[in-house]
Structures are given as structure tokens and as C-alpha cells.
Design a protein around this motif. Structure first.
Motif, mmCIF file in Angstrom:
data_model
loop_
_atom_site.group_PDB
_atom_site.id
_atom_site.type_symbol
_atom_site.label_atom_id
_atom_site.label_comp_id
_atom_site.label_asym_id
_atom_site.label_seq_id
_atom_site.Cartn_x
_atom_site.Cartn_y
_atom_site.Cartn_z
ATOM 1 N N ARG A 1 -12.553 3.957 -3.784
ATOM 2 C CA ARG A 1 -13.252 2.909 -2.657
ATOM 3 C C ARG A 1 -11.477 2.250 -2.456
ATOM 4 N NH1 ARG A 1 -17.217 -2.195 -2.817
ATOM 5 N NH2 ARG A 1 -16.454 -2.395 -1.102
ATOM 6 N N ASP B 1 1.123 -1.312 0.098
ATOM 7 C CA ASP B 1 -0.101 -0.501 0.117
ATOM 8 C C ASP B 1 0.829 0.917 -0.056
ATOM 9 O OD1 ASP B 1 1.274 -0.243 2.645
ATOM 10 O OD2 ASP B 1 -0.633 0.180 3.428
ATOM 11 N N ARG C 1 -9.871 4.785 0.211
ATOM 12 C CA ARG C 1 -10.245 4.578 1.544
ATOM 13 C C ARG C 1 -10.483 3.094 2.455
ATOM 14 N NH1 ARG C 1 -15.172 2.147 2.367
ATOM 15 N NH2 ARG C 1 -16.820 2.271 0.198
ATOM 16 N N ALA C 2 -10.593 3.693 4.514
ATOM 17 C CA ALA C 2 -10.554 1.780 5.056
ATOM 18 C C ALA C 2 -11.896 1.291 4.584
ATOM 19 C CB ALA C 2 -9.806 2.204 5.886
ATOM 20 N N ARG C 3 -12.577 -0.003 4.834
ATOM 21 C CA ARG C 3 -12.962 -0.498 5.351
ATOM 22 C C ARG C 3 -14.586 0.207 6.175
ATOM 23 N NH1 ARG C 3 -15.428 -6.707 6.832
ATOM 24 N NH2 ARG C 3 -17.446 -6.685 5.959
ATOM 25 N N ALA D 1 -7.420 -2.359 3.057
ATOM 26 C CA ALA D 1 -8.828 -1.743 2.961
ATOM 27 C C ALA D 1 -8.849 -2.672 4.435
ATOM 28 C CB ALA D 1 -9.629 -1.362 2.181
ATOM 29 N N ASP D 2 -8.689 -3.853 4.180
ATOM 30 C CA ASP D 2 -9.444 -4.591 5.857
ATOM 31 C C ASP D 2 -8.470 -6.196 5.586
ATOM 32 O OD1 ASP D 2 -11.380 -4.906 7.623
ATOM 33 O OD2 ASP D 2 -11.521 -6.829 5.882
ATOM 34 N N ASP E 1 -5.889 -7.288 0.109
ATOM 35 C CA ASP E 1 -7.510 -6.233 0.437
ATOM 36 C C ASP E 1 -7.196 -5.346 1.727
ATOM 37 O OD1 ASP E 1 -9.402 -4.772 1.460
ATOM 38 O OD2 ASP E 1 -10.759 -6.262 2.415
#
Length: 733
Positions: free
Chosen positions: A435, A326, A438-440, A387-388, A385
């Protein structure tokens, strides 16, 4: 008689006040009062909209605009409760869309009605939207292409889109719009036989990165669609361990326990680069690690865009197969046997996770360059993933998901396929740009799920949720299992026999967004399915014309890439083959609202993004009425055909409906039309016959089952002849 006498007595004792109101005195006797009250019949209570169940109110409110729904909340407590009750909406979504407990939101909002209307409009647009197709070729010469990587951007070029293709055979990059090859720009190959040295390639929106056999990394900036062909830069980085020392010496290079290890420098210049990660927000202004490379000897290094080595770490005795980052906190690396979670800034190993299996290299010779090069063809696929905090590993018949939100408690769920079944293609859900950054957010509708699709060797497709809650069940449970039938013989007779004789898979490419999955095969044939119901919505491709010489009957070209707009409000995309033939498809008009369901400060949706003129509202109402009337006419025609040729037995009627695609193919709008059509008079079919024929012949399939077009056309023709005989009085059926 007593009642009449009481009424006469009441009239006699009545009087009129100053305002003209007639005042009647009540009978003086209690017995007379009871008799008079018992003779009065109270009118029946009126039925209002509030007498409807909550689920029906949801259906009614779904026909309104989003801006009107916020005003309806203040009408009464009942309506406000219906619009905000999660249990009611979950039941409505489950019955309407077959959604599970956790699913991806298409609006990224907290407004259930907004989500409901957007999903319904998207499905209707795919089913009934006016189609537009355009086919073109990326090759400007007779020399065949070999496109190995292709990416798209649907928001670029003033929302006209952009398609970038890399031809590994020539080393060229072509950039053009989604619809055609106008404004085409390309990046030429730097040298002859450039493809011979390539080991790994990473194509981004602004740069092309190529890892080579000799350990060098080529960085080529891509021209924009409006720039000249010569407007690009070229730089080569030597990633071998004999390169200059890093700008900042690594501290704490080590293993799982942060034990320091000695960084060995090898003088060999023949260590190929097997994996690359690139920061999409890279800039030459900053000396930061915007490029990450992994070598065959376990050397992980970060580089600036100017080619300066920032930091490095060595993973002893392992081959780095895949890298993801990331570029803020974490770097995820997987080798033949382990997954490593590494700190991005310090480049220290935070966690080592065993895979539970080994990624085998079938090369039997010594561990030279040829041995390492074999890994590029047999390595696994890594998706992350961030974000999660989920790591997804796909390899042969293994699917594993690791959640590293808590590094001291790594959660894992997996799925192991039978021995005779393997994974051929793995695709994570395409996300919009907003999307991705940003985070979940578990508070939005559907708890912000994320879908993943796997194509198996037996032509099945499993769709599952990456962000399911980690509970006592550690296995991956598919939401939907598809077995699509491509029906090639309908467009290219004999193609199915050719595929079966050569033991080929009938599906060659897939892509998935939050609502739909596109499935492609040979000669450009492509279909669209619903992610949750498994229903086939329609064929989204056209038969290729004869002037496409390479699509001759004796040539079988597989579909290699499918690009589907991640914004489900826009029903468009591109189908592409590896030799450069593309087909653009679009259903309905494209939206101009680029806001991804954001809310204003007062909690309501922005008026600038949802304001509709009176003309647009009238047009939407007109379209809704047309769709409703079309559903009624379609069902009436189907019922009449079933009664004429199958009798009036209910079982035969169900069999007839199954031939049209099964009961699952009749959605709730059509079911509503059936109920309403039973209370209306029967209309003549002559005025709407041509439209009805086209509608019936275009009914989609459900769960991969196609209708028999020849039998249906024969039944329709026979129905028309017999209906004319009835109308003209020539005979009876």
C-alpha cells in the motif's frame, strides 16, 4: 354430502393409462366443478432462504469461505445482487463495524464478502485467540539504555520479523527478531561521546543517518541479522555551504513565482543539519538524490549515497524543520511559517503555503548554534500521504491538512483545539509495503481511506480520516474519540496515585493500523481498541515479572514504542520502553498468505492464495461452532446471575449487563446467541462451570470502562454455592 357424491362419481369415471397413471374425469356440471374446487385446501407456501432480508443473507454468507462465495454468485440473480450491492454492504458494515462512508480496506479488494470475513476473523482472533507472550531485554550490561528511535519489519527474516533499535546514549544499533534477541547483531558507536554532536537521527531498514552540530552527516550501513558485527560501512558528508559545487547546477532556484535568487555561500562550518529524508530504495549504482538534507539557514540539498552533491536550493531567512519526499516527483518542506512544495528533479519551488501560525523558538539569545538546536525539541510533526497528495501538519493545538493534487487550487481542512489542550503524540496509520507504493484507489471497498490518531494532553485520543472528501465542510471531524482508562492499580497498586500526584499523562504511546489502535502506558501496560466502535478488545500485555529489576514498584518506566502488525490478519506486535525492555505478544496463529488481496486476470481471487484443505475447513467450522456454543453458555450464565441477585425486573437486568461492559459490548454474534438460546432447553452448568467462569471473568470493557472484578468474582462464588444447594435439594433461593 354433495362433495362426497362428487368424489364417488370421480372415482367411478376414473381410468388407468398404460403407464399406470390414474386419470380422473372432471365433473360435467360447472356447479359441481366449483363445489369440488372450493373443497380442496391448498397447502401453505414454503419458506425458503430467499425470503430472508438482504442484511440477514449477508450474515449467512459471511460464514462461508471466499472461494465458495464466487461460486454462489451464479446460483441466482438475488444472491448475485446481494453480494455486489454496495448499498446493502454499506448498511451491513455500518451496523456491524460502525464504519463511516470512507474507511481503510483491510484486503484492498473489490469483494465485499472477503472484506467482511477478514474483519470478523481479525476481531475474533484478538478477542479469543490463544495468546503467546515473551519478554526480553535489549541491554547486555547493567548500563541503562536510551532508545530514541525504533522501527520494525514484520515480513523480514522469513516472516519472523525484525526489530531495529537505536541507543542515542551509546550510539549503538541493535538488530534482532521480534520474539526474542536471538540472532542479535549490533552496530557499534564510531567514537566516544558520540551523542554530544547529534542533532537529528533517521533510522531506516538498511542505514543510519545522523545530522551533527558542525553540519556533517554520518551515513552508517546496518548489518543484517546473519552478518558479522564488523560488516558495515561508515561515511561522513560535509553539508555546509562551503562544500564542492553540485554535479548539476540548479536552474530556476527561486520563490513561489520561480524568480531566480542568488545562492549565497557561507563559509561558516557551524550550521547544524536539522532534518533528513532518505530514499528506502537508495543504491550506490546511481548518481541520484537519495538523501535530502535541510540546514538551519534554509539550505536544501540532495546527495547521492556515495556523498556527491546533486543539487541545492536556498529558502531565504527560514529554518528547515522537516523534510518528506517520494523521491519521484515532490519534496515537501516546512519551516517556521510556511510549507513548500518543491520539484524533486529540478529542485524548484512549485508552491508556497502559509501555515497560519508560527513555530516559536523560546530561546532568547542570539541566533547562534544554541538557538537553532532548540528547534529540534519544539518543531512540529510533518506527515505526507503522497498516494493522495495530502500534507498533515501537527503542532501544539493545531492540525492542518493540505491537498496539493491541483497546485493551482490547494484544498485545506483543519482542527484547532481549545487553549488548554495540546497534542502530545501524532501517529498516521501503519501501511503494508504494497500500500505504501501504490496510489489511492477509490474503487476498492471503503474508498481506500487513511486513518490518523492524535493523543491529547487530557488523555483523550481522536481518530480521523485523512482522505475524507473535501466538500463544503473544511473542518476535521473525528470518527472516534477515546478516553482509555489504563487501570494501573489492577496490576500495580498505588501507580495511579503516583501518576496523579506528579501530574503525568496516563498514556505514553499509541500506534494504529486499519482496524485497531494500541494504547500503552507505564510498566508495559497496553490495551487494544477498535478504531470505529471505540470498544476495548482486550489487554494485550502481561504483568512484568519481578526479576525485571527496573520494573520494581518504586520505578515508573513509560512505554515508548508500540509496533502493531499493519496486516490485520496477523495479530501480533511488540511493546518497548526507552531503556530496552520489550514484550512480544501474539494472539492466534500467523497467516502464511502474503498476498495483499490481489485479483487474478479473470476477476476472481487467486486460488493459490485462498485454497484451503478439507482439514482446515473442518477446523474452522469446529472453531465457529465452539465460539457459538460458548456465547450461548456465557449469556445463559449472565442471565441466571442477574435473575438470582437482581430479581426478574428488566431494568435491573440491563444494569447487570452494563456492569459487564454495557450494551455496546454485546456484539452481534452474542445477540444472535441470545435469540437462539431462548428457544433451547436449559442445561446444567456443572459440566461447563470452569469454562464459564474464565469466560465471564475475561469480558472486555467498552469505551474505556472496566468491570468490577472483585464484585463479579463474589457474585460468581455465591452463585455456585446457591446453585449446588438447588441441585442437591438443600434449600430454595
Amino acid at each position: 354430502m354433495d362433495v362426497a357424491n362428487h368424489e364417488e362419481e370421480a372415482v367411478k369415471t376414473s381410468r388407468v393409462d398404460k403407464l399406470g397413471n390414474t386419470i380422473v374425469s372432471a365433473p360435467s356440471s360447472p356447479i359441481k366443478q366449483r363445489k369440488l374446487s372450493s373443497s380442496i385446501v391448498e397447502p401453505p407456501p414454503k419458506t425458503t432462504i430467499n425470503d430472508l432480508p438482504n442484511e440477514v443473507l449477508v450474515r449467512v454468507f459471511s460464514n462461508l469461505q471466499v472461494t465458495e462465495l464466487n461460486q454462489l454468485r451464479v446460483v441466482c440473480k438475488r444472491w448475485n445482487f446481494v453480494m455486489n450491492d454496495k448499498h446493502t454492504w454499506n448498511q451491513s458494515f455500518k451496523s456491524k463495524f460502525n464504519t463511516p462512508r470512507v474507511f481503510p480496506s483491510v484486503t484492498n479488494s473489490y469483494n465485499w464478502m472477503h472484506e467482511y470475513v477478514t474483519r470478523t476473523d481479525a476481531i475474533r482472533k484478538w478477542k479469543r485467540g490463544t495468546s503467546f507472550h515473551n519478554r526480553y531485554s535489549l541491554s547486555y550490561s547493567e548500563a541503562p539504555m536510551m532508545i530514541t528511535q525504533q522501527i520494525s519489519d514484520f515480513n523480514a527474516n522469513s516472516r519472523l520479523g525484525k526489530l531495529i533499535s537505536y541507543d542515542q546514549r551509546s550510539g549503538e544499533v541493535r538488530i534482532h527478531g521480534l520474539k526474542d534477541t536471538r540472532n542479535l547483531s549490533y552496530l557499534p558507536s564510531p567514537s566516544m561521546n558520540y551523542n554530544f554532536d547529534q542533532v537529528c537521527v533517521l533510522l531506516t531498514q538498511k542505514y543510519l543517518l545522523v545530522g551533527k552540530r558542525n553540519g556533517c552527516l554520518d551515513i552508517r550501513s546496518l548489518p543484517t541479522m546473519s552478518s558479522q558485527q564488523s560488516a558495515y560501512s561508515y561515511k561522513t558528508i560535509d553539508t555546509n555551504d562551503g562544500s564542492p559545487p553540485p554535479l548539476e547546477q540548479v536552474q530556476g532556484e527561486g520563490t513561489d513565482n520561480n524568480e531566480e535568487v542568488q545562492v549565497e555561500i557561507q563559509n561558516s562550518s557551524q550550521v547544524p543539519v536539522l532534518s533528513i529524508a532518505f530514499n528506502p530504495e537508495a543504491s550506490q549504482k546511481y548518481k541520484r538524490g537519495d538523501i535530502i538534507t535541510g540546514s538551519a539557514t534554509g539550505s536544501l540539498k540532495t546527495w547521492s549515497l556515495l556523498g556527491q552533491l546533486i543539487k541545492r536550493v536556498r529558502i531565504q531567512s527560514e529554518v528547515i524543520l522537516n523534510i518528506a519526499s517520494d523521491f519521484k516527483k515532490f519534496i515537501i518542506v516546512n519551516t517556521e511559517t510556511n510549507v513548500y512544495i518543491i520539484d524533486y528533479l529540478e529542485l524548484t519551488i512549485l508552491k508556497k503555503i502559509p501555515l497560519g501560525f508560527t513555530i516559536w523558538n523560546e530561546y532568547q539569545g542570539p541566533r547562534n548554534i544554541e538557538y537553532y538546536l532548540r528547534f529540534r525539541d519544539c518543531k512540529n510533526q510533518l506527515d505526507v500521504d503522497f498516494a493522495d497528495f495530502n500534507i498533515i501538519i501537527n503542532y501544539k493545538r493545531y492540525i492542518k491538512v493540505y491537498n496539493f493534487k491541483d497546485l493551482n487550487n490547494i484544498l485545506m481542512k483543519d482542527l484547532t483545539l481549545p487553549d488548554h489542550i495540546t497534542i502530545t503524540i501524532s501517529k498516521m496509520q501503519d501501511l503494508t509495503l504494497s500500500r505504501q507504493k501504490r496510489a489511492r484507489n477509490k474503487n476498492i471497498i471503503g474508498k481506500d481511506g487513511l486513518l490518523f490518531a492524535n493523543l491529547l494532553s487530557d488523555d483523550r485520543i481522536i481518530i480521523w480520516n485523512v482522505r475524507n472528501e473535501y466538500d463544503d465542510e473544511t473542518g476535521i471531524i473525528p470518527i472516534t474519540t477515546l478516553r482509555p482508562k489504563m487501570t494501573y492499580d489492577k496490576y500495580y497498586p498505588g501507580l495511579e496515585d503516583f501518576i496523579e500526584e506528579n501530574e503525568l499523562q496516563s498514556i505514553t504511546a499509541i500506534t494504529i493500523n486499519s482496524l485497531f489502535i494500541a494504547v500503552g502506558g507505564y510498566k508495559g501496560v497496553c490495551k487494544l481498541y477498535d478504531n470505529f466502535t471505540g470498544a476495548c478488545l482486550r489487554v494485550i500485555s502481561l504483568k512484568n515479572p519481578k526479576h525485571f529489576s527496573l520494573y520494581a514498584p518504586n520505578v515508573v518506566i513509560p512505554t515508548s514504542f508500540i509496533h502493531l502488525n499493519p496486516d490485520v490478519r496477523d495479530c501480533n506486535g511488540v511493546i518497548s520502553s526507552s531503556i530496552g525492555y520489550c514484550q512480544y505478544f501474539q494472539f492466534g496463529d500467523l497467516t502464511t498468505d502474503v498476498n495483499d488481496g490481489k485479483k487474478s486476470n479473470n476477476g476472481s481471487f487467486s486460488k493459490n492464495n485462498n485454497r484451503l484443505s478439507a482439514t482446515k475447513i473442518k477446523r474452522q467450522i469446529h472453531y465457529a461452532v465452539e465460539d457459538f456454543e460458548r456465547d450461548i453458555e456465557d449469556e445463559r450464565l449472565r442471565e441466571e446471575l442477574a435473575l438470582k441477585f437482581n430479581g426478574d425486573d428488566e431494568t435491573r437486568l440491563k444494569n447487570f449487563l452494563n456492569e459487564e461492559g454495557g450494551e455496546e459490548g454485546v456484539d452481534e454474534e452474542l445477540a444472535l446467541a441470545i435469540a437462539l438460546s431462548q428457544s433451547q432447553h436449559q442445561h446444567q452448568l456443572d459440566q461447563q462451570y470452569s469454562r464459564d467462569i474464565s469466560q465471564v471473568s475475561s469480558l472486555g470493557e467498552v469505551d474505556g470502562e472496566e468491570e468490577n472484578d472483585e464484585e463479579l468474582q463474589l457474585a460468581l462464588e455465591l452463585s455456585r454455592i446457591m446453585h449446588e444447594e438447588e441441585t442437591n435439594g438443600y434449600g430454595e433461593v
